[in-house]
Design an enzyme around this catalytic site. Structure first.
Site, short mmCIF file in Angstrom:
data_model
loop_
_atom_site.label_atom_id
_atom_site.label_comp_id
_atom_site.label_asym_id
_atom_site.label_seq_id
_atom_site.Cartn_x
_atom_site.Cartn_y
_atom_site.Cartn_z
N LEU A 151 44.10 31.47 41.30
CA LEU A 151 45.19 31.78 42.22
C LEU A 151 45.17 30.80 43.38
O LEU A 151 44.10 30.35 43.80
CB LEU A 151 45.02 33.21 42.76
CG LEU A 151 45.20 34.35 41.76
CD1 LEU A 151 44.78 35.67 42.38
CD2 LEU A 151 46.65 34.43 41.30
N ARG B 56 36.18 35.42 31.73
CA ARG B 56 37.20 34.42 32.05
C ARG B 56 36.74 33.02 31.63
O ARG B 56 37.53 32.22 31.13
CB ARG B 56 37.48 34.47 33.55
CG ARG B 56 38.45 33.43 34.02
CD ARG B 56 38.76 33.64 35.49
NE ARG B 56 39.73 32.66 35.94
CZ ARG B 56 39.42 31.46 36.38
NH1 ARG B 56 38.17 31.10 36.44
NH2 ARG B 56 40.35 30.62 36.76
N LYS C 107 51.99 39.12 44.59
CA LYS C 107 52.64 38.53 43.40
C LYS C 107 54.11 38.88 43.43
O LYS C 107 54.47 40.01 43.78
CB LYS C 107 52.03 39.13 42.12
CG LYS C 107 50.53 39.10 42.05
CD LYS C 107 50.02 39.89 40.85
CE LYS C 107 48.66 40.46 41.17
NZ LYS C 107 48.02 41.14 40.05
N CYS D 57 3.88 42.56 45.59
CA CYS D 57 2.62 43.30 45.66
C CYS D 57 2.33 43.77 44.24
O CYS D 57 3.18 44.38 43.60
CB CYS D 57 2.76 44.51 46.59
SG CYS D 57 1.30 45.57 46.52
N LYS E 69 42.20 42.23 46.28
CA LYS E 69 41.55 41.23 45.43
C LYS E 69 40.10 41.69 45.24
O LYS E 69 39.29 41.60 46.17
CB LYS E 69 41.62 39.85 46.07
CG LYS E 69 41.09 38.76 45.17
CD LYS E 69 41.40 37.39 45.73
CE LYS E 69 40.99 36.28 44.79
NZ LYS E 69 39.59 36.31 44.38
#
Ligand code: IVH
Length: 462
Positions: A74, A123, A271, A423, A102
């Site tokens: 985007l 993706r 959008k 540890c 988002k």
């Protein structure tokens, strides 16, 4: 034995144990044993089908997927002007926009054939991702069967609820985003997080054939939610003559809501809602012209490093915690912030008494970004604790941060493990109390806090 017989034996073993692990959740071998079988098979017969594709579901991360509809990036903005500019250059005819938070997780594409989950892919490059079907199936709100027998690709973000992150994973990762992509791509449940702790939030659907005849994307989101049976990320439609004012107001509302929202978000995606208008506008090689990712500007402030305490966690990891003069960043007053591990302490190269830059990005808790050299007494003035009382502090002398060689809780020896200190004493009280707290939280046993666990340990009742 390295011949065809051994290869067949290995292929069968891999298939068998994978089935037990993924489909029956009852493994008979450890991850290391499974890896040994896998590695031997890969050595003897790298092209063996079992390694690449077993039935419809290959091992996550081993098979590439060509996206039928590319998963684009985007265009980005951070200011009110960026929103106004986006509207000016994208408004040809219509003025209806849709907005969604988002989400800051990992993008996932779900391919359904006749309503059945056929494949889930990351993706990747946007053109090619990785098959992660087996892990996606562990995500509770990803249905293997839709309510309608459609052929479609549903895109969305896989996120981890911040509550789950705080309760289970704060010790193992600096943010939920890394855990999301790790959980999707893990091969046999050996990742840091369980895929069953993730949630899928859809933001897009593309139909392979018989696209519904709708004008707006928001109608498709409605359809996903009400007819198809997939939960979209929340959305809002703006259809005023001049939507910019309302859209800018929306970013301000989300900036306020952000810290109390259930998932991590790093901005708002705007959008154009009209699908035909989107077609007309098209895309650059990098992003569609009909969308804008407006990102929250990073919130920055300065403070003073007063001290560093080391804490032993449930897994034995010894974590440095920076004590800083109280500072408000993004609405949160910070006085303690993790430095994660020794590697981070070394990378930042800080001294006690340094002025430090605090940044709140996508991460929930603001962190020290860098040192700004020695502070002065005036850097400590005019500060308040979260409860509103005045802070009174003395500037420490400018000296190095001491890295411990003994466990701060049990005094046992520490081992260096890459960037981490650990540890190794299983009887260390800090490990015991954190483990008890961890399990009490997992079992939702309210009312058992750090203090009570420590009292029980002191009284040797546990
Ligand atoms: S729309 C053509 N909506 O942001 C691209 N993306 O920078 C359509 N993302 O990798 C994407 N939340 O995974 C869209 N509500 C949302 C989103 C969103 C997060 C991610 C997406 C993509 C990245 C693009």
């Amino acid at each position: 034995m390295g011949g065809p017989e051994r290869i067949q034996q290995l292929a069968e073993a891999v298939r068998y144990h994978r089935e037990l692990y993924y489909n029956q959740s009852s493994p008979e071998v450890t991850d290391a044993e499974f890896d040994a079988l896998w590695d031997e098979l890969k050595l003897l017969d790298p092209e063996n089908a079992v390694l690449h594709q077993v039935g419809p579901e290959p091992l996550p991360g081993t098979v590439k997927v060509e996206h039928r509809f590319p998963m684009r990036s985007l265009d980005k903005g951070t200011t009110d002007e960026d929103i106004i500019h986006f509207i000016t250059q994208s408004t040809f005819g219509g003025k209806q926009y849709l907005a969604q938070p988002k989400l800051d997780g990992s993008a996932l594409s779900l391919e359904y054939v006749a309503g059945n989950l056929h494949r889930a892919a990351t993706r990747g490059s946007g053109e090619r991702g990785e098959d992660v079907t087996l892990n996606a199936k562990q995500v509770e709100n990803i249905p293997t069967r839709l309510n309608l027998p459609v052929d479609c690709h549903i895109r969305g973000e896989v996120v981890m609820p911040l509550k789950t992150f705080e309760e289970k994973y704060r010790d193992v990762s600096p943010n939920p985003r890394n855990l999301c992509s790790g959980a999707l791509r893990q091969k046999h449940g050996d990742g840091k997080a369980d895929a069953s702790d993730l949630v899928f939030c859809a933001y897009d659907v593309k139909f392979v054939k018989d696209s519904p005849e709708v004008q707006f994307d928001s109608q498709l989101l409605e359809m996903l939610k009400n007819e198809i049976g997939i939960e979209p990320a929340p959305w809002q439609v703006f259809d005023a003559e001049n939507p910019q004012k309302e859209m800018i107001k929306y970013t301000k509302q989300w900036s306020e809501k952000r810290s109390s929202y259930e998932y991590e978000i790093d901005g708002i995606v705007f959008k154009l809602d009209d699908l035909q208008q989107r077609e007309r506008l098209g895309s650059t090689a990098h992003h569609p012209r009909w969308a804008l990712a407006w990102k929250f500007p990073p919130e920055e402030a300065t403070s003073v490093l007063l001290g560093v305490d080391w804490q032993t966690g449930r897994t034995g990891a010894v974590t440095p915690v920076a004590r800083i003069a109280p500072q408000t960043v993004g609405g949160v007053t910070v006085e303690n912030t993790t430095l994660h591990n020794v590697g981070e302490v070394e990378r930042l190269n800080l001294n006690l008494g340094d002025k430090v830059l605090i940044v709140r990005r996508g991460d929930v808790i603001p962190k020290i970004e860098s040192g700004l050299g020695p502070a002065s007494q005036s850097d400590l003035e005019g500060r308040f604790h979260a409860d509103g009382t005045s802070f009174v502090g003395v500037l420490p002398s400018n000296k190095d941060i001491q890295i411990p060689s003994q466990c701060p809780a049990c005094d046992g020896d520490l081992e260096a493990e890459g960037a981490f200190l650990r540890c190794i004493d299983l009887m260390c009280d800090a490990r015991t109390s954190r483990t008890i707290l961890y399990w009490c939280r997992s079992l939702e046993m309210d009312g058992i806090g750090e203090k009570l666990v420590e009292q029980l340990l002191d009284a040797e009742l546990i």
